[in-house]
Design an enzyme around this catalytic site. Sequence first.
Site: not given
Length: 313
Positions: A228, A276
């Site tokens: 993250r 991502h």
Amino acid sequence: MDIIFHHPTFNAQQWIEGMQQKLPEASVRQWQPGDNQPADYALVWHPPVEMLSGRQELKGVFALGAGVDSILSKLQAHPEMLPKGVPLFRLEDTGMALQMQEYAVSQVLHWFRRFDDYQALKQQAKWQPLDDYHHENFTIGVLGAGVLGGKVAESLAAWGFPVRCWSRSKKDYHGVTSYAGAEQLDEFLNGTRVLINLLPNTPQTVGIINSQLLNKLADGAYVMNLARGVHLIEDDLLAALDSGKVKSAMLDVFAKEPLPENSPLWKHPRVAITPHLAAVTRPEEAMVYIAKTIRQIENGESPGGQVSLDNGY
Ligand SMILES: NC(=O)C1=CN([C@@H]2O[C@H](COP(=O)(O)OP(=O)(O)OC[C@H]3O[C@@H](n4cnc5c(N)ncnc54)[C@H](OP(=O)(O)O)[C@@H]3O)[C@@H](O)[C@H]2O)C=CC1
Ligand SMILES: O=CC(=O)O
């Protein structure tokens, strides 16, 4: 058995038909605002608060990804969203471990074979063989040694690199040295040349990759963030790149996504970026896993994959 589904981008029809096929006894529907008809299970990603709140009859909520930070952070503001006692499950592997292995192994080999340096030399039309790197000086440290981190660590060990991992509890992965707990973090970092992050986003892990941590790595270190964006202090990474402490970074996740156009990370010559997608949810594998877990619940068994609300992952 009734199943409700909500995902902001997935093809709902594919999921409804797929789940229906795997659980023929179930009635699967896409949740719509205002739908408060009973449901036994909910399959969700970024669920609206009203979809789940008050649904005391639920036997399980399934997050359609590995990380549950977005759901848990929403729960903080709206505790009623997950009625008390309703278990929250997440996807364990379901095809993501192989994707993470592909990503991590290919990038480590790219750095190890100095393709980044040769790419820079190519820009100058320079034919210049460089010194080889040696496995013994290329220790890889994986932060977070769970479902994904463990598999990534083992796959890199198979390539002959010295590999270590760091987690809360000790691990026994083939060819991997395990460090556990805050008291062993410095030992884990000392000598780590390639740092790969696969921690969950929790209050204990936010901002963990900061100047202090980066300075404890081997000189000329490499950093790969696959977990993250909030784990990494981007300004600290840029400073470490500029000082030479960190040689290169490969980033898949960012504090703000999409990464803003004016982020200096875009233009940095030693930062590589992907949007991502290090490991995405594979619908078929995920549906097989969810259907199996639902069957286990229906049979009174205790399936894996349940999120600990106390631990936050
Ligand atoms: N970029 C992408 O495309 C994707 C990113 N992800 C990210 O990867 C993360 C990891 O996924 P997954 O492997 O399935 O998760 P797991 O829950 O299986 O693994 C988490 C690991 O982190 C360790 N850990 C948690 N908190 C701490 C702490 N405070 N100190 C030390 N170690 C800690 C755990 O230790 P222990 O084992 O002892 O509990 C565990 O080993 C996800 O949370 C998600 O954020 C996931 C999928 C795709
Ligand atoms: O980042 C993706 C996830 O599944 O978590």
